[in-house]
Every structure is written in structure tokens, then in C-alpha cells.
Design a protein around this motif. Sequence first.
Motif, PDB file in Angstrom:
ATOM      1  N   VAL A  11      11.441   8.860 -13.910  1.00  0.00           N
ATOM      2  CA  VAL A  11      10.301   8.122 -13.059  1.00  0.00           C
ATOM      3  C   VAL A  11      10.194   8.696 -11.446  1.00  0.00           C
ATOM      4  CG1 VAL A  11       8.139   6.547 -12.964  1.00  0.00           C
ATOM      5  CG2 VAL A  11       8.938   6.748 -15.213  1.00  0.00           C
ATOM      6  N   LEU A  12       9.317   9.032 -10.547  1.00  0.00           N
ATOM      7  CA  LEU A  12       9.726   8.788  -9.212  1.00  0.00           C
ATOM      8  C   LEU A  12       9.210   7.630  -8.867  1.00  0.00           C
ATOM      9  CD1 LEU A  12      10.801  10.433  -6.540  1.00  0.00           C
ATOM     10  CD2 LEU A  12       8.053  11.150  -7.065  1.00  0.00           C
ATOM     11  N   ALA A  13       9.773   6.888  -8.138  1.00  0.00           N
ATOM     12  CA  ALA A  13       9.359   5.564  -8.517  1.00  0.00           C
ATOM     13  C   ALA A  13      10.330   4.505  -7.202  1.00  0.00           C
ATOM     14  CB  ALA A  13       8.807   4.770  -9.214  1.00  0.00           C
ATOM     15  N   ASP A  14       9.825   3.278  -6.707  1.00  0.00           N
ATOM     16  CA  ASP A  14      11.137   2.230  -6.528  1.00  0.00           C
ATOM     17  C   ASP A  14      11.898   2.267  -7.737  1.00  0.00           C
ATOM     18  OD1 ASP A  14      12.369   0.803  -4.910  1.00  0.00           O
ATOM     19  OD2 ASP A  14      10.636  -1.062  -5.240  1.00  0.00           O
ATOM     20  N   PRO A  15      12.938   2.237  -7.727  1.00  0.00           N
ATOM     21  CA  PRO A  15      13.987   1.081  -8.751  1.00  0.00           C
ATOM     22  C   PRO A  15      13.530   0.114  -8.835  1.00  0.00           C
ATOM     23  CG  PRO A  15      14.959   2.326  -7.592  1.00  0.00           C
ATOM     24  CD  PRO A  15      13.853   2.682  -6.158  1.00  0.00           C
ATOM     25  N   HIS A  16      13.202  -1.214  -7.652  1.00  0.00           N
ATOM     26  CA  HIS A  16      13.579  -2.036  -7.550  1.00  0.00           C
ATOM     27  C   HIS A  16      12.204  -2.734  -8.129  1.00  0.00           C
ATOM     28  CE1 HIS A  16      13.932  -6.677  -6.464  1.00  0.00           C
ATOM     29  NE2 HIS A  16      12.753  -6.909  -5.881  1.00  0.00           N
ATOM     30  N   ARG A  36       4.753  -7.736  -0.208  1.00  0.00           N
ATOM     31  CA  ARG A  36       4.892  -6.904  -0.404  1.00  0.00           C
ATOM     32  C   ARG A  36       5.010  -5.330  -1.074  1.00  0.00           C
ATOM     33  NH1 ARG A  36      10.355  -9.278  -1.287  1.00  0.00           N
ATOM     34  NH2 ARG A  36      11.106 -10.162   0.255  1.00  0.00           N
ATOM     35  N   LEU A  37       3.318  -5.657  -2.163  1.00  0.00           N
ATOM     36  CA  LEU A  37       3.068  -5.348  -2.852  1.00  0.00           C
ATOM     37  C   LEU A  37       1.166  -4.817  -2.326  1.00  0.00           C
ATOM     38  CD1 LEU A  37       4.398  -5.691  -6.251  1.00  0.00           C
ATOM     39  CD2 LEU A  37       4.644  -4.256  -5.164  1.00  0.00           C
ATOM     40  N   GLU A  38       1.432  -5.795  -0.953  1.00  0.00           N
ATOM     41  CA  GLU A  38       0.096  -5.575  -0.682  1.00  0.00           C
ATOM     42  C   GLU A  38      -0.595  -3.702  -0.073  1.00  0.00           C
ATOM     43  OE1 GLU A  38      -2.787  -7.413  -0.072  1.00  0.00           O
ATOM     44  OE2 GLU A  38      -1.836  -8.844  -1.282  1.00  0.00           O
ATOM     45  N   PRO A  39      -1.838  -3.203   0.320  1.00  0.00           N
ATOM     46  CA  PRO A  39      -1.902  -1.818   0.009  1.00  0.00           C
ATOM     47  C   PRO A  39      -1.440  -1.712   1.725  1.00  0.00           C
ATOM     48  CG  PRO A  39      -3.724  -3.105  -1.310  1.00  0.00           C
ATOM     49  CD  PRO A  39      -3.079  -4.393  -0.931  1.00  0.00           C
ATOM     50  N   ASP A  40      -1.291  -2.101   2.425  1.00  0.00           N
ATOM     51  CA  ASP A  40      -1.134  -1.877   4.041  1.00  0.00           C
ATOM     52  C   ASP A  40      -0.225  -2.148   4.276  1.00  0.00           C
ATOM     53  OD1 ASP A  40      -1.101  -5.113   3.567  1.00  0.00           O
ATOM     54  OD2 ASP A  40      -1.929  -5.577   5.712  1.00  0.00           O
ATOM     55  N   MET A  41       1.002  -2.551   2.952  1.00  0.00           N
ATOM     56  CA  MET A  41       2.236  -2.693   3.651  1.00  0.00           C
ATOM     57  C   MET A  41       2.807  -1.527   3.605  1.00  0.00           C
ATOM     58  SD  MET A  41       2.738  -5.986   4.620  1.00  0.00           S
ATOM     59  CE  MET A  41       4.600  -5.847   4.625  1.00  0.00           C
ATOM     60  N   ALA A  42       3.946  -1.253   4.031  1.00  0.00           N
ATOM     61  CA  ALA A  42       5.117   0.262   4.349  1.00  0.00           C
ATOM     62  C   ALA A  42       5.138   0.576   2.406  1.00  0.00           C
ATOM     63  CB  ALA A  42       5.796  -0.053   5.039  1.00  0.00           C
ATOM     64  N   ALA A  43       4.664   2.147   2.388  1.00  0.00           N
ATOM     65  CA  ALA A  43       4.965   2.320   0.854  1.00  0.00           C
ATOM     66  C   ALA A  43       7.010   2.384   0.740  1.00  0.00           C
ATOM     67  CB  ALA A  43       4.448   2.922   0.392  1.00  0.00           C
ATOM     68  N   PRO A  44       7.677   1.671  -1.030  1.00  0.00           N
ATOM     69  CA  PRO A  44       8.887   1.980  -0.935  1.00  0.00           C
ATOM     70  C   PRO A  44       9.392   2.876  -0.291  1.00  0.00           C
ATOM     71  CG  PRO A  44       7.653   0.912  -2.833  1.00  0.00           C
ATOM     72  CD  PRO A  44       6.789   0.644  -1.661  1.00  0.00           C
ATOM     73  N   ASP A  45      10.659   3.319  -0.662  1.00  0.00           N
ATOM     74  CA  ASP A  45      11.280   3.987  -1.032  1.00  0.00           C
ATOM     75  C   ASP A  45      10.642   5.142  -2.551  1.00  0.00           C
ATOM     76  OD1 ASP A  45      11.830   4.922   1.525  1.00  0.00           O
ATOM     77  OD2 ASP A  45      14.395   4.170   1.949  1.00  0.00           O
ATOM     78  N   MET A  46      10.601   6.042  -2.360  1.00  0.00           N
ATOM     79  CA  MET A  46      10.935   5.872  -4.667  1.00  0.00           C
ATOM     80  C   MET A  46      12.094   7.680  -4.489  1.00  0.00           C
ATOM     81  SD  MET A  46       7.701   5.113  -5.404  1.00  0.00           S
ATOM     82  CE  MET A  46       5.866   4.715  -5.088  1.00  0.00           C
ATOM     83  N   GLU A  47      12.312   7.266  -5.192  1.00  0.00           N
ATOM     84  CA  GLU A  47      12.934   7.748  -6.027  1.00  0.00           C
ATOM     85  C   GLU A  47      13.026   8.450  -7.650  1.00  0.00           C
ATOM     86  OE1 GLU A  47      17.135   5.329  -6.408  1.00  0.00           O
ATOM     87  OE2 GLU A  47      16.710   5.423  -4.499  1.00  0.00           O
ATOM     88  N   PRO A  48      14.205   9.141  -8.362  1.00  0.00           N
ATOM     89  CA  PRO A  48      13.847  10.114  -9.737  1.00  0.00           C
ATOM     90  C   PRO A  48      14.471   8.221 -10.530  1.00  0.00           C
ATOM     91  CG  PRO A  48      14.165  11.643  -8.459  1.00  0.00           C
ATOM     92  CD  PRO A  48      14.406  10.269  -7.622  1.00  0.00           C
TER      93      PRO A  48
END
Length: 444
Positions: free
Chosen positions: A327-332, A280-292
Motif C-alpha cells: 500500500v502506498l501510504a505513510d508507514p507510521h 497531525r492528520l488535520e487537512p491543512d497540515m502537510a501530507a506525510p511522505d508516502m511509500e510502498p
Amino acid sequence: MTAPKVRSIRSRLLRWQFGALLVTAAIAAGVAYFAAWKGFNRVRDHGLEEIAQSVARHGTIEAPRLDNENRPDLGEFVSQVWRLDGQLSYSSLADIGPPLQTPGIHHVIWRNEEWRVFTLREKQELVQVAMAEGKRREDFVELLPSLFLPIGIVLVLALMLRSAVVNALVPLNDMRAEIAAREVNDLMPLRTDRLPDEVAPVGQAFNELMRKVERTLTSQRQFVADAAHELNTPLAAIKLHAQLARRARDEADRLDALVQLEHGIDRVSHLARQLLLLARLEPDMAAPDMEPVALARLAGQCVAQFSAQAEQQGVDLGLQVQADYSVLADPHGLQVLIDNLIGNALRYAPRGSRIDVLMRRDEEGPPELCVIDEGPGISPADRPRVLQRFARLEPEDSSGSGLGLAIVDSIVKQIGGALSLEDTPGGGLTVRIRFAGDQTASKP
């Protein structure tokens, strides 16, 4: 139902070019028509004036009086001479002709026909010359073919432009044909040295895309090969322990084999989860939703989750919050990052050692998250290698998947941070993560 939108470059170019040429030709023809008509009238009016002056200078000769239908000048020029008292002294017609006008050019209706009349006062008489407007228009119509010659030239130019557009788009057609003829696995770059300057960037962008696709496919092939290799060993062990459990002659041997079988299944499950997460962390995969994400709270939950394991191993696991921030990131993803760092530190921490999860921020530096242990550490030469997939410094070590730090590195890159491995003063490893300044916000 609306008509489909035209997407052809050739159609758009030709449509705009033809439209511009036709509009230009129409405007030019209109301007030429009105200018020519105005000039033609001016010349013919001047001709009427010259005839009037000639009549005034040379006088008139009484000709045989004929019916109007038989006079050769009827419909051409009509000449009249009037005395100042308004009496007609000469007319080229059998009757009076157009009524007398004041000196100058006039537009007159006579016998339901439009006439152009010029009246000249000369000494004691008035000379008047008239010409039918219909005849004047007929003469002008004869000139129209030469006026509309530019439209024919425009049409020729349009055909030449069409040919130029078609020829200019040949490189695009050739490039399309070359791409369409390729096989699925043909990722060779296109030749761009022969392409026009406007098309060459398209070819270069396509070649760059092919290079990215090739890198992605190579990475995926390597990933699959490594995953198959890593799964082979624990699966073989599971099969072996299952056979031992089936062949065990007493209950103790059977229970020991079943325990080893359960450990093997746990290892395979953990490896499968790590592989899925890494995919799922591959560069060509869709980026996850970011939130504070409130990092101190999340880090506290992770520390609490590993506290029982740390206590069982005799390791002092704690959290130090010198600066709290979001931090603005994917919580998971952040939770996985912290879990992997703590789990990796516990795996190599000796009994009686200490592990600190530290959150800090200098006044001039970026906010940081550090996991500090007192384990064996990693030599500077080996640090780049441990960030690679399935990397183990000791090949005989089967306790981990070799993916923990690789996953951490991928998550850090995803959120735009920076990862560094450093020595802990007194011995051990410090994993330092610096977050980008525009992706963090201090807590009030």
C-alpha cells in the motif's frame, strides 16, 4: 546586480502596448517614408519628361546670356538641346551643363553635385532636362511633417490606452484596498457582482479561501474545546487520587491510590498522544511522505504486539492473509490505524471471543483490510457518530479516549481509501477498509 523583475500588471500592459504601438508607428513611418520618396521621385521624373517634351514641341528662345550665379533656374531645372552629332545647340546655363546622356532617366554627378537627368530624342535633336538632387530632397523634406503625422496620432492613442489600462485596473485596486482594510477576524466574503469578468474569478477564489479558513478555525476551536473538556476529567481524577495518596492512613490505601493515580496518568498520556496524532492528520497540515508498505508484514507486527494482551483477556487474536499486497501510504500512519482497530476490538471483546485481522482481495474488487470481532457491535444508527471526535456510545465509559475510530477515519481519507462499519455474522463489528486500486500492488 540584476534589476528586479517587473511584476506590475499595469506596467507590463503599458510596456507591451507602448512597445507595440511604437514599433508599429516606426514601421509605418518607414514604409510611408520610402513609399513617399519613391512616389515623389516618380512624379518629379515625370515632370522632367514633360518639360523635355514641351521644349521639343515649342522649341527654345535665345535669352540674354547671364552668369550661372545670376540665372534664376540654376539649381532648379537645366534645359539643354543637342544635335544628333553631339553638338550643343542650346543650354539654359552659361556653360555646357551636365554631359549628354542616352535617352531615359539617369543619375549624374556634375560639379561634385548629384543631378537627375532625363534625355528625350525628338526628330533630329536630343532634349535633356536636369534637376539637382539636393533641391529635390529639400522639396521632399517640406512634406515630411505630413508623413509623420501618424506618429502623433499613435502617441495620442498610447495616452488613451494608458488611461484605459489604469481605469480597467481600478477594480483590482479597490479589492486590494478592501482586503487591506479588514481586521484579522473578518472573514466575510467579498462582493463579486460588480467585478469585471476577468477579476471576478479572483474574488470568488478569495471567498472560497475565506470559507476554508473559517471552517479550519471553527474546527480548531472545537478541537481545543473538546480536548480541554476531555483532559479535565482525567486531570481531576489524578488530582483526587494524589490527595487520597497523601491522606492515606495505611499502606494499603496509599498503594491503591497510587495505582489509580498511575492509571490516570497513563490515560492522560494516551489521550495526549491521540490528540497530537489527530492534530497531525488535520487537512491543512502537510501530507506525510508516502511509500510502498508491505501490509501483511506490518499487520503481523501489530498482531504480535497485542498478542500478550489478547491472551491475558482470553481472546483469540489472529491474522489471515488471503492476498498479500503493498500500500502506498505513510508507514507510521498505517501502523497507528491497525493498532487502533485491534485495540478498540480488544477493549470490547468478551472473554472467549475471537478477533481476526483479515487481508483479502476479490478479482473485481479493491484490496481490503478487515478487523472482525465478536463483541457487542455498533448499531447502524450510531455508526456515523462513532467516527466523530470524542464520541462515546456510553458516556460513563472512561476506558477510551473516544478518538480511536476518528483517527482511523482520518488516516483512511489521507491515503484515499474508504472505511465502513458492518455487522459480523453471528454478532460483533467488522471494520472494513478498502484501498484505492491505484495505490496498491499485489505481491508476486
